[in-house]
Motif scaffolding. Structure first.
Motif, PDB file in Angstrom:
ATOM      1  N   VAL A 223      -2.681   0.370 -13.599  1.00 22.41           N
ATOM      2  CA  VAL A 223      -1.332   0.187 -13.043  1.00 22.41           C
ATOM      3  C   VAL A 223      -0.376   1.108 -13.799  1.00 22.41           C
ATOM      4  CG1 VAL A 223       0.554  -1.425 -12.613  1.00 22.41           C
ATOM      5  CG2 VAL A 223      -1.820  -2.190 -12.400  1.00 22.41           C
ATOM      6  N   THR A 224       0.246   2.041 -13.097  1.00 23.43           N
ATOM      7  CA  THR A 224       1.085   3.058 -13.742  1.00 23.43           C
ATOM      8  C   THR A 224       2.532   2.600 -13.880  1.00 23.43           C
ATOM      9  OG1 THR A 224       1.683   4.129 -11.661  1.00 23.43           O
ATOM     10  CG2 THR A 224      -0.377   4.838 -12.712  1.00 23.43           C
ATOM     11  N   ASP A 225       3.266   3.343 -14.716  1.00 22.20           N
ATOM     12  CA  ASP A 225       4.697   3.060 -14.871  1.00 22.20           C
ATOM     13  C   ASP A 225       5.427   3.247 -13.541  1.00 22.20           C
ATOM     14  OD1 ASP A 225       4.274   2.602 -17.543  1.00 22.20           O
ATOM     15  OD2 ASP A 225       4.861   4.624 -18.172  1.00 22.20           O
ATOM     16  N   GLN A 226       5.025   4.264 -12.783  1.00 26.85           N
ATOM     17  CA  GLN A 226       5.667   4.521 -11.496  1.00 26.85           C
ATOM     18  C   GLN A 226       5.440   3.364 -10.524  1.00 26.85           C
ATOM     19  OE1 GLN A 226       3.700   6.592 -13.121  1.00 26.85           O
ATOM     20  NE2 GLN A 226       5.031   8.338 -13.664  1.00 26.85           N
ATOM     21  N   GLU A 227       4.221   2.820 -10.521  1.00 31.59           N
ATOM     22  CA  GLU A 227       3.927   1.690  -9.635  1.00 31.59           C
ATOM     23  C   GLU A 227       4.741   0.466 -10.040  1.00 31.59           C
ATOM     24  OE1 GLU A 227      -0.669   2.671  -8.245  1.00 31.59           O
ATOM     25  OE2 GLU A 227      -0.315   1.625 -10.141  1.00 31.59           O
ATOM     26  N   MET A 228       4.859   0.240 -11.345  1.00 27.18           N
ATOM     27  CA  MET A 228       5.692  -0.872 -11.815  1.00 27.18           C
ATOM     28  C   MET A 228       7.134  -0.700 -11.349  1.00 27.18           C
ATOM     29  SD  MET A 228       4.407  -1.578 -15.716  1.00 27.18           S
ATOM     30  CE  MET A 228       5.742  -2.737 -15.954  1.00 27.18           C
TER      31      MET A 228
ATOM     32  N   VAL B 250       0.826  -1.211   0.000  1.00 23.57           N
ATOM     33  CA  VAL B 250       0.000   0.000   0.000  1.00 23.57           C
ATOM     34  C   VAL B 250       0.863   1.265   0.000  1.00 23.57           C
ATOM     35  CG1 VAL B 250      -1.944  -1.151   1.125  1.00 23.57           C
ATOM     36  CG2 VAL B 250      -0.228   0.018   2.523  1.00 23.57           C
ATOM     37  N   LYS B 251       2.146   1.118   0.298  1.00 21.15           N
ATOM     38  CA  LYS B 251       3.047   2.272   0.227  1.00 21.15           C
ATOM     39  C   LYS B 251       3.478   2.542  -1.214  1.00 21.15           C
ATOM     40  CE  LYS B 251       6.059   0.740   3.227  1.00 21.15           C
ATOM     41  NZ  LYS B 251       7.249   0.653   4.126  1.00 21.15           N
ATOM     42  N   TYR B 252       3.536   1.480  -2.019  1.00 19.09           N
ATOM     43  CA  TYR B 252       4.085   1.609  -3.363  1.00 19.09           C
ATOM     44  C   TYR B 252       3.011   1.681  -4.446  1.00 19.09           C
ATOM     45  CZ  TYR B 252       8.005  -0.240  -0.650  1.00 19.09           C
ATOM     46  OH  TYR B 252       8.943  -0.441   0.315  1.00 19.09           O
ATOM     47  N   VAL B 253       1.783   1.242  -4.111  1.00 19.91           N
ATOM     48  CA  VAL B 253       0.726   1.138  -5.122  1.00 19.91           C
ATOM     49  C   VAL B 253      -0.522   1.856  -4.630  1.00 19.91           C
ATOM     50  CG1 VAL B 253      -0.781  -0.449  -6.385  1.00 19.91           C
ATOM     51  CG2 VAL B 253       1.612  -1.059  -5.979  1.00 19.91           C
ATOM     52  N   ASP B 254      -1.166   2.586  -5.526  1.00 21.38           N
ATOM     53  CA  ASP B 254      -2.413   3.268  -5.194  1.00 21.38           C
ATOM     54  C   ASP B 254      -3.570   2.290  -5.395  1.00 21.38           C
ATOM     55  OD1 ASP B 254      -4.362   5.092  -4.606  1.00 21.38           O
ATOM     56  OD2 ASP B 254      -4.321   6.074  -6.566  1.00 21.38           O
ATOM     57  N   LEU B 255      -4.118   1.819  -4.305  1.00 19.10           N
ATOM     58  CA  LEU B 255      -5.208   0.845  -4.351  1.00 19.10           C
ATOM     59  C   LEU B 255      -6.518   1.528  -3.995  1.00 19.10           C
ATOM     60  CD1 LEU B 255      -3.349  -2.003  -2.473  1.00 19.10           C
ATOM     61  CD2 LEU B 255      -3.893  -1.992  -4.900  1.00 19.10           C
ATOM     62  N   GLU B 256      -7.587   1.146  -4.679  1.00 20.06           N
ATOM     63  CA  GLU B 256      -8.884   1.764  -4.413  1.00 20.06           C
ATOM     64  C   GLU B 256      -9.397   1.350  -3.039  1.00 20.06           C
ATOM     65  OE1 GLU B 256     -12.419  -0.710  -6.205  1.00 20.06           O
ATOM     66  OE2 GLU B 256     -10.886  -0.484  -7.765  1.00 20.06           O
ATOM     67  N   ASP B 257     -10.202   2.226  -2.474  1.00 16.84           N
ATOM     68  CA  ASP B 257     -10.794   1.927  -1.168  1.00 16.84           C
ATOM     69  C   ASP B 257     -11.828   0.820  -1.309  1.00 16.84           C
ATOM     70  OD1 ASP B 257      -9.333   3.901   0.167  1.00 16.84           O
ATOM     71  OD2 ASP B 257     -10.780   5.446  -0.375  1.00 16.84           O
ATOM     72  N   GLU B 258     -11.755  -0.143  -0.424  1.00 17.31           N
ATOM     73  CA  GLU B 258     -12.740  -1.224  -0.390  1.00 17.31           C
ATOM     74  C   GLU B 258     -13.284  -1.341   1.030  1.00 17.31           C
ATOM     75  OE1 GLU B 258     -11.779  -4.966  -2.290  1.00 17.31           O
ATOM     76  OE2 GLU B 258     -10.061  -4.032  -3.304  1.00 17.31           O
TER      77      GLU B 258
ATOM     78  N   SER C 126      -5.485   3.422  10.498  1.00 13.83           N
ATOM     79  CA  SER C 126      -5.374   4.542   9.562  1.00 13.83           C
ATOM     80  C   SER C 126      -5.934   4.121   8.206  1.00 13.83           C
ATOM     81  CB  SER C 126      -3.912   4.955   9.417  1.00 13.83           C
ATOM     82  OG  SER C 126      -3.179   3.924   8.773  1.00 13.83           O
ATOM     83  N   LYS C 127      -6.037   5.076   7.300  1.00 16.11           N
ATOM     84  CA  LYS C 127      -6.558   4.785   5.966  1.00 16.11           C
ATOM     85  C   LYS C 127      -5.684   3.764   5.251  1.00 16.11           C
ATOM     86  CE  LYS C 127      -8.177   7.036   1.740  1.00 16.11           C
ATOM     87  NZ  LYS C 127      -8.375   8.330   1.026  1.00 16.11           N
ATOM     88  N   LYS C 128      -4.355   3.942   5.366  1.00 16.77           N
ATOM     89  CA  LYS C 128      -3.450   2.989   4.721  1.00 16.77           C
ATOM     90  C   LYS C 128      -3.540   1.613   5.377  1.00 16.77           C
ATOM     91  CE  LYS C 128       0.183   5.620   2.414  1.00 16.77           C
ATOM     92  NZ  LYS C 128      -0.198   5.071   1.114  1.00 16.77           N
ATOM     93  N   GLN C 129      -3.688   1.593   6.697  1.00 19.42           N
ATOM     94  CA  GLN C 129      -3.797   0.309   7.390  1.00 19.42           C
ATOM     95  C   GLN C 129      -5.080  -0.431   6.987  1.00 19.42           C
ATOM     96  OE1 GLN C 129      -3.327   1.807  11.423  1.00 19.42           O
ATOM     97  NE2 GLN C 129      -1.371   0.703  11.642  1.00 19.42           N
TER      98      GLN C 129
ATOM     99  N   ARG D  66       8.273   1.067  -8.788  1.00 20.75           N
ATOM    100  CA  ARG D  66       8.419   0.923  -7.339  1.00 20.75           C
ATOM    101  C   ARG D  66       8.386  -0.542  -6.918  1.00 20.75           C
ATOM    102  NH1 ARG D  66       5.293   5.927  -7.170  1.00 20.75           N
ATOM    103  NH2 ARG D  66       3.340   4.752  -7.008  1.00 20.75           N
ATOM    104  N   ILE D  67       7.514  -1.321  -7.548  1.00 18.89           N
ATOM    105  CA  ILE D  67       7.457  -2.746  -7.216  1.00 18.89           C
ATOM    106  C   ILE D  67       8.755  -3.432  -7.608  1.00 18.89           C
ATOM    107  CG2 ILE D  67       6.353  -4.933  -7.851  1.00 18.89           C
ATOM    108  CD1 ILE D  67       3.695  -3.482  -7.852  1.00 18.89           C
ATOM    109  N   GLY D  68       9.271  -3.087  -8.793  1.00 20.91           N
ATOM    110  CA  GLY D  68      10.536  -3.679  -9.218  1.00 20.91           C
ATOM    111  C   GLY D  68      11.680  -3.317  -8.287  1.00 20.91           C
ATOM    112  N   GLU D  69      11.694  -2.079  -7.817  1.00 17.87           N
ATOM    113  CA  GLU D  69      12.751  -1.612  -6.935  1.00 17.87           C
ATOM    114  C   GLU D  69      12.705  -2.280  -5.574  1.00 17.87           C
ATOM    115  OE1 GLU D  69      14.193   2.689  -5.020  1.00 17.87           O
ATOM    116  OE2 GLU D  69      12.632   2.593  -6.571  1.00 17.87           O
ATOM    117  N   HIS D  70      11.502  -2.635  -5.101  1.00 18.39           N
ATOM    118  CA  HIS D  70      11.356  -3.217  -3.765  1.00 18.39           C
ATOM    119  C   HIS D  70      10.897  -4.678  -3.834  1.00 18.39           C
ATOM    120  CE1 HIS D  70      10.918   1.173  -3.127  1.00 18.39           C
ATOM    121  NE2 HIS D  70      11.578   0.928  -1.999  1.00 18.39           N
ATOM    122  N   GLN D  71      11.271  -5.355  -4.915  1.00 19.74           N
ATOM    123  CA  GLN D  71      10.802  -6.720  -5.108  1.00 19.74           C
ATOM    124  C   GLN D  71      11.199  -7.646  -3.954  1.00 19.74           C
ATOM    125  OE1 GLN D  71       8.977  -7.812  -8.224  1.00 19.74           O
ATOM    126  NE2 GLN D  71       8.370  -9.059  -6.497  1.00 19.74           N
ATOM    127  N   SER D  72      12.367  -7.419  -3.373  1.00 21.14           N
ATOM    128  CA  SER D  72      12.821  -8.291  -2.280  1.00 21.14           C
ATOM    129  C   SER D  72      11.950  -8.149  -1.037  1.00 21.14           C
ATOM    130  CB  SER D  72      14.281  -7.971  -1.931  1.00 21.14           C
ATOM    131  OG  SER D  72      14.411  -6.611  -1.520  1.00 21.14           O
TER     132      SER D  72
END
Length: 689
Positions: free
Chosen positions: A203-208, A113-121, A174-177, A210-216
């Motif tokens: 899914v944006t280029d930035q999200e891709m 949730v820090k790296y990707v913008d997810l819709e509220d559910e 919190s909202k993110k939690q 960030r996920i690649g950068e923090h894959q570990s």
């Protein structure tokens, strides 16, 4: 003669020390004994001392099957144009590892949730509790009395859950939690080695990146591809095609157990309505299957068991250009009709089909809110909207009387006169309400001018009742079964068998003796309610000479071709005759002549004159049924027809409920427009005129 004994000194053979043989044998036996003892010792060690260990090693090994989705088949029209296609989009998925612990999944959810913008559910109380326990279970356990004596894991889980709820420990997220709590519960509920989708759109280029950068930090999270349905040739087909559930929706709740038993996962896409549902087994394809060999919770080897097969494509009998044109014609008819004398109109519906095969060229419809005037596309209205259709059914009534023998092809003349029975209001034809326009009619003439009186007289004859003005009506209630049994042969009042789920069977009015007078209304289509597709099937049965064909939208099943093209034909739909209406050529000629006269006759009261200039020649029957809408008297306008008259290739049926006047003609006007579109879009009329 002397014999000499050889001297030992001259003997060259080896000398054996017999005293040493027993020693050598003893050494050999001793060595063999030691080796045998060592073997027995090793077996004792393996089977007895270490047996449980090796058995647990064996038991911990397993082969699991990992499945991966394949692309869904496409839907094409009769001309090979794509009606329902697949749009690929980047997606974020989670493939659940073996034996992953809650804290790891908790960490993955929080990082994602820090790296990707997810819709509220929506976040339920249970989700929040599970999320809290993933990180704080050890602390909660310390608060539970006699926790070390609890050996039942389910009981312990219930106690932990109750403690968190009682002390409101998971309420202040919190909202993110909250977003992380949703993600945690999704990945926690997934099966080991299964893949679920967490974001399937945007899914944006930035999200891709960030996920690649923090894959570990995100074990199991992947960037992948998801497929959504699109409609390249217009949305009017969308109603007919139906829907496919999203990953978020998962399996339809009413079919979840059935689909799980068939090998679906809970979050699989599945056709949930209409064509997508009807042909789900064809469109879904076969998942890729990978055998995963594990030992002690670790993956040893992956072996592709089956490479998967994309879903087959299906080709429909529907022509997309024609479908769009018919939809526009119906919508325009409703708009213009409701703007004039028909403010209570509730919609308009049309079916166009091949009378010889049952193939449907177009299904069109629009619902109208007669309070707000809002129009809503409902291409399935022809299948599920029932209404009293009126005189359009009179062709079947005449043929039923011919089959019963109450009239014959050469003796079928009756006088149209208002029907007056004791204790009931007079019932008449529109053109002869007062009895000042009595006329002698043949069966064909009665169809031409749409005589209600003629049809009622046929019913009384079939019931054995001799009519005289002012007499009390006495007919057995079996007359309802007689009339309906005849109508059912043509598809009126029964399901047509169309290969789209959700078809309505129609509606039957009361059939007791107290309703006996209604049998007269039933005879000319002013009692029971039918669907537009039933009217189309009925007219097709007359057009082809008595064969009730199953309506269908499936033309063929095709393999996946190159560059989005249709592949080879795997299956082709074969026309199916549901039943045959018996009749001689002379009997059918009576009905066919009457329907031709509706358009081309000479009587001023003929109802199809607006179609007379069409080429090739058209045969038809109109219908007007008295109805009530919002407490106000209205009319349902309908029409059914076929062309060419002498070689039927196409049938058109339309219905407009809630019209305000029997003088309106937009039912026939829309039929005319549909014919013109058919000869332009689907089949040239050259050579058929």
């Amino acid at each position: 003669m002397k014999f000499f004994k050889p001297s030992n000194s001259n003997d060259d053979s080896p000398k054996v020390n017999k005293s040493r043989i027993p020693i050598r044998l003893n050494v050999l036996f001793f060595v063999a004994f030691l080796l045998f003892a060592m073997l027995i010792g090793r077996l004792v060690q393996l089977q007895i001392i270490q047996g449980e260990h090796f058995q647990s090693e064996i038991n911990s090994g397993d082969i699991k099957t990992e499945t991966r989705n394949v692309q869904r088949g496409m839907i094409y029209d009769s001309a090979g144009k794509p009606l329902v296609a697949n749009n690929s989009a980047r997606a974020i998925s989670y493939s659940k590892p073996l034996n992953v612990n809650p804290k790891t999944m908790y960490s993955v959810a929080n990082d994602l949730v820090k790296y990707v913008d997810l819709e509220d559910e929506p976040v339920t109380k249970t989700m929040r509790v599970n999320y809290y326990l993933a990180q704080h279970e050890d602390d909660v356990k310390k608060k539970i009395q006699n926790v070390n004596s609890i050996t039942d894991d389910k009981k312990l889980a219930r106690l932990e859950d109750a403690y968190v709820r009682k002390h409101d420990l998971a309420d202040n997220l919190s909202k993110k939690q909250k977003k992380a709590a949703v993600i945690y519960n999704k990945i926690n509920n997934a099966y080991s080695l299964s893949t679920i989708y967490l974001k399937t759109a945007g899914v944006t280029d930035q999200e891709m990146a960030r996920i690649g950068e923090h894959q570990s930090d995100l074990p199991g999270i992947k960037i992948t591809t998801d497929w959504t349905r699109s409609y390249p040739n217009g949305n009017s087909i969308k109603n007919v095609a139906g829907t496919v559930t999203s990953q978020k929706q998962g399996l339809p709740s009413e079919r979840v157990n059935e689909l799980l038993a068939e090998g679906y996962s809970r979050d699989d896409n599945v056709g949930s309505s209409y064509i997508e549902s009807q042909y789900e087994n064809v469109l879904k394809g076969t998942k890729q299957a990978i055998n995963v060999e594990t030992q002690n919770g670790k993956i040893l080897k992956k072996t592709k068991q089956y490479g998967g097969k994309a879903g087959d494509n299906i080709q429909l009998t529907i022509n997309s250009k024609f479908q769009n044109d018919v939809q526009d014609i119906i919508e325009n008819a409703v708009k213009s009709g409701s703007a004039n004398q028909n403010p209570l109109m509730t919609g308009g519906y049309a079916v166009v089909m091949n009378p010889n095969t049952g193939g449907i060229y177009a299904l069109a419809g629009v619902d109208r809110d007669n309070k707000t005037g809002k129009l809503t596309t409902n291409s399935l209205g022809p299948l599920n909207q029932t209404m009293v259709m009126g005189s359009v059914v009179k062709g079947a009534q005449v043929m039923g009387a011919l089959n019963k023998g109450v009239i014959t092809p050469t003796n079928n003349t009756l006088t149209d006169t208002p029907i007056k029975l004791a204790g009931t209001a007079t019932i008449s034809s529109i053109f002869n309400k007062s009895g000042n326009n009595n006329m002698t009619l043949s069966a064909a003439d009665a169809l031409e001018v749409s005589s209600n009186s003629y049809m009622m007289q046929l019913t009384m004859k079939e019931a054995g009742f001799h009519y005289t003005p002012g007499a009390a009506l006495h007919m057995p209630v079996s007359i309802f079964d007689t009339l309906r049994g005849n109508f059912n042969q043509y598809g009126l009042g029964v399901k047509t068998g169309v290969d789209i789920p959700g078809e309505a069977p129609g509606f039957k009015g009361g059939s007791s003796y107290a309703d006996i007078g209604k049998a007269l209304n039933l005879s000319f289509g002013n009692y029971d309610a039918y669907t537009t597709i039933q009217v189309a099937q009925y007219m097709a049965t007359i057009a082809n000479g008595g064969y009730r064909m199953q309506p269908h939208v499936l033309q063929s099943i095709r393999s996946k071709g190159k560059n989005g093209k249709l592949g080879a034909v795997n299956y082709e739909f074969q026309p199916k005759v549901l039943n045959v209406v018996n009749g001689t050529k002379a009997q059918w000629d009576v009905v066919h002549k009457g329907l031709w006269q509706v358009v081309h006759g000479n009587n001023q009261w003929r109802t199809g004159r607006r179609l007379e200039d069409l080429e090739p020649s058209v045969s038809a029957k109109s219908g007007t049924a008295e109805t009530v809408t919002n407490g106000i008297s209205t009319t349902t306008l309908s029409a059914a027809s076929y062309a060419p008259s002498d070689n039927p290739q196409v049938v058109i049926a339309v219905a407009y409920p809630g019209s305000g006047s029997t003088n309106e003609t937009f039912n026939m006007e829309s039929v005319k427009s549909i014919y013109q579109a058919f000869w332009k879009d689907v089949e040239s009329s050259d050579g058929l005129k």
